[in-house]
Design an enzyme around this catalytic site. Structure first.
Site, PDB file in Angstrom:
ATOM      1  N   TYR A 151     -10.085 -67.144 -12.180  1.00 41.12           N
ATOM      2  CA  TYR A 151     -10.472 -67.937 -13.338  1.00 41.12           C
ATOM      3  C   TYR A 151      -8.869 -68.189 -13.597  1.00 41.12           C
ATOM      4  O   TYR A 151      -8.117 -68.952 -14.294  1.00 41.12           O
ATOM      5  CB  TYR A 151     -10.463 -66.629 -14.446  1.00 41.12           C
ATOM      6  CG  TYR A 151     -12.292 -66.968 -14.494  1.00 41.12           C
ATOM      7  CD1 TYR A 151     -12.607 -66.941 -15.500  1.00 41.12           C
ATOM      8  CD2 TYR A 151     -13.080 -65.692 -13.602  1.00 41.12           C
ATOM      9  CE1 TYR A 151     -13.559 -66.987 -15.664  1.00 41.12           C
ATOM     10  CE2 TYR A 151     -14.293 -66.685 -13.716  1.00 41.12           C
ATOM     11  CZ  TYR A 151     -14.516 -66.729 -14.820  1.00 41.12           C
ATOM     12  OH  TYR A 151     -16.187 -66.697 -15.623  1.00 41.12           O
ATOM     13  N   GLY A 175     -22.572 -67.383 -14.843  1.00 42.37           N
ATOM     14  CA  GLY A 175     -22.088 -67.995 -13.451  1.00 42.37           C
ATOM     15  C   GLY A 175     -21.534 -66.688 -12.797  1.00 42.37           C
ATOM     16  O   GLY A 175     -21.558 -66.170 -11.634  1.00 42.37           O
ATOM     17  N   ASP A 176     -21.005 -65.370 -13.803  1.00 40.67           N
ATOM     18  CA  ASP A 176     -20.559 -64.482 -13.107  1.00 40.67           C
ATOM     19  C   ASP A 176     -21.726 -64.097 -12.417  1.00 40.67           C
ATOM     20  O   ASP A 176     -22.076 -63.063 -11.034  1.00 40.67           O
ATOM     21  CB  ASP A 176     -19.971 -63.433 -14.124  1.00 40.67           C
ATOM     22  CG  ASP A 176     -19.065 -64.730 -14.409  1.00 40.67           C
ATOM     23  OD1 ASP A 176     -17.373 -64.235 -14.314  1.00 40.67           O
ATOM     24  OD2 ASP A 176     -18.402 -64.375 -16.020  1.00 40.67           O
ATOM     25  N   ARG A 177     -23.040 -63.918 -13.525  1.00 43.97           N
ATOM     26  CA  ARG A 177     -24.079 -62.924 -13.288  1.00 43.97           C
ATOM     27  C   ARG A 177     -24.898 -63.661 -11.577  1.00 43.97           C
ATOM     28  O   ARG A 177     -25.370 -62.946 -10.690  1.00 43.97           O
ATOM     29  CB  ARG A 177     -25.093 -63.180 -14.207  1.00 43.97           C
ATOM     30  CG  ARG A 177     -26.579 -62.365 -13.614  1.00 43.97           C
ATOM     31  CD  ARG A 177     -26.705 -60.805 -13.532  1.00 43.97           C
ATOM     32  NE  ARG A 177     -26.091 -60.912 -12.443  1.00 43.97           N
ATOM     33  CZ  ARG A 177     -26.851 -58.992 -12.448  1.00 43.97           C
ATOM     34  NH1 ARG A 177     -26.884 -58.059 -12.651  1.00 43.97           N
ATOM     35  NH2 ARG A 177     -26.468 -59.031 -11.008  1.00 43.97           N
TER      36      ARG A 177
END
Length: 475
Positions: free
Chosen positions: A137, A252-254
């Site tokens: 990030y 996107g994290d999942r």
């Protein structure tokens, strides 16, 4: 599975309320705050989701010592945090919503930060992982030279999934797959066109495949799904299930977390990518990141935020054939209405033993309540024979409820729990065993309402049959 998440953690704050009037100071809505939710974002969200799935998670990151960090640590309870010395304050993103409609977002401390320090424990977590997710990030963790070396070494042995950021570092060579969204891929590849068509996404993916020297690039294209680009072949379109999305935050994290796990389990990349896209769609269908309740507060009469404690009291009903389902259904509705995750498991639980306790504790850690679907005495006799159960359903239910990890017990009289599940509709259905979640007979049913099946490790040498045999020898 032992999974290490490497990346930058953020504090996400959701302020939700209603607006029925305009401010007298300016033509802007006055938001009456109903509740405030704080949750881990960035790499913290990836770690949280995978921990709820029952995986052994280590989070390699940097955590400050300010007030935001204290909220982060509470939100990350149950995740092993391995942090270097931070050189910046906790980045915080505050979203204000009226109902489900976003009004404004405030970013604090989100400017690029210097690369934090690294410890031997952080490097060891990367080296010992069965799968690695890099959630970059743009806060400097992936710029640390020691961490980059450790990630490059890990990529030679285990799948490494890299979720990049425009302000972050380029992936190390040799990772299994990099997962930019189309906008990120287009900017990084310097290709024109705003429309995420298959051709545009494939062109960007091929350019980045050579530039990043990864084994594959998966360009996500929003509600359309993704385009997978591997070396030596054309791009492959992966369609996403149609779903209504109020908030795409966390998709996107999942996807990255699920993709790393599926690759770690040995699935080929195309199949793993397709399942990861399905997981991301199901996650959004249930409300996405904003539906996760971790640190919640509501204003009191004086306007101060007070924590909410919404865990329901244990409930047990012993009537079978669903007369007793209503309290369990009400518990599920209450938890789900507050944004929580409903977890259910099932079985006979005759002669409760350590293997049962471990499975139940693991299941409860994945959500905000655990409902146990318990076979009635008649059901057990049909399944196990005329000499079972050894313990009556009333006593089995009472013993289960004595465990702090069990919130409710619902007895069913059928041979299988499908009809019971169709009433409860849990977000996660958990079973102990050494098989794949999709092999469970309940998998297709649970998928109907966007739920997931999860298996937790089977504990050998701990079984009801073994206990019964041992008791017979001493009787």
């Amino acid at each position: 599975m032992k999974v290490t998440v490497v990346g930058d953690v953020l504090l996400d704050v959701d302020i939700n309320g209603t607006a029925t009037r305009l401010s007298p100071d300016a033509p802007v809505p006055v938001v009456d705050v109903a509740h405030i939710r704080r949750r881990a974002g960035g790499a913290g969200l990836v770690a949280t989701l995978l921990a709820r799935d029952g995986h052994d998670i280590a989070l390699v990151t940097a955590v400050s010592d300010d007030d935001g960090a204290s909220h982060l640590r509470r939100a990350l309870a149950g995740v092993a945090i391995l942090a270097g010395a931070p050189l910046a304050t906790t980045p915080t993103k505050t979203r204000v919503r009226i109902g489900t409609h976003p009004v404004v977002r405030f970013d604090e401390g989100c400017a690029p930060a210097p690369s934090p320090s690294c410890t031997d424990e952080m490097l060891a977590a990367i080296a010992s992982a069965e799968a690695v997710i890099v959630a970059d990030y743009g806060r400097g963790i992936t710029a640390n030279s020691d961490i980059r070396t450790a990630l490059a070494d890990a990529a030679r042995h285990v799948p490494v999934v890299w979720d990049p950021h425009p302000a972050g570092s380029e992936p190390v060579p040799g990772v299994a797959v990099v997962t930019p969204n189309f906008a990120e891929a287009r900017v990084a590849a310097k290709v024109g066109g705003q429309d995420p068509s298959k051709t545009a996404a494939e062109d960007a993916g091929k350019h980045l495949l050579d530039r990043w020297r990864s084994n594959a690039v998966l360009v996500t294209t929003g509600e359309d799904g993704a385009v997978l680009v591997e070396r030596g072949g054309p791009g492959k379109i992966i369609h996403a299930p149609k779903t209504t999305v109020d908030d795409p935050c966390g998709a996107g994290d999942r996807l990255a977390g699920s993709l790393a796990v599926y690759l770690g389990l040995g699935l080929a990349l195309p199949g793993a990518a397709a399942r990861a896209v399905e997981d991301a769609s199901a996650f959004l269908a249930k409300g996405g990141a904003s539906s996760l309740v971790m640190d919640t507060s509501t204003p009191d009469a004086a306007g101060n935020s007070q924590p909410v404690r919404a865990k329901a009291s244990p409930v047990v009903e012993l009537f079978g054939r669903f007369q007793g389902l209503e309290p369990g259904i009400q518990l599920a509705r209450t938890v789900r209405a507050s944004g929580g995750t409903v977890v259910a498991t099932g079985g006979c639980f005759d002669l409760l033993h350590a293997g049962h306790a471990r499975t139940l504790a693991a299941a409860r850690s994945m959500g905000d309540c655990l409902i146990v679907c318990l076979n009635s005495d008649d059901s057990v006799r049909r399944l196990k024979g005329p000499h079972r159960p050894i313990v009556s359903m009333e006593d089995r239910a009472e013993l289960l409820l004595a465990l702090t990890c069990v919130d409710a017990v619902v007895v069913f009289d059928e041979d299988t729990p499908e009809a019971c599940l169709n009433q409860l509709r849990p977000d996660i259905w958990v079973k102990g065993g050494d098989y794949e979640p999709h092999e469970l007979p309940e998998a297709s049913l649970v998928a109907v309402w966007g739920g997931r099946c999860v298996t937790v490790p089977f504990h050998p040498a701990r079984s009801t049959s073994g206990l019964a045999e041992a008791l017979a020898k001493v009787s």
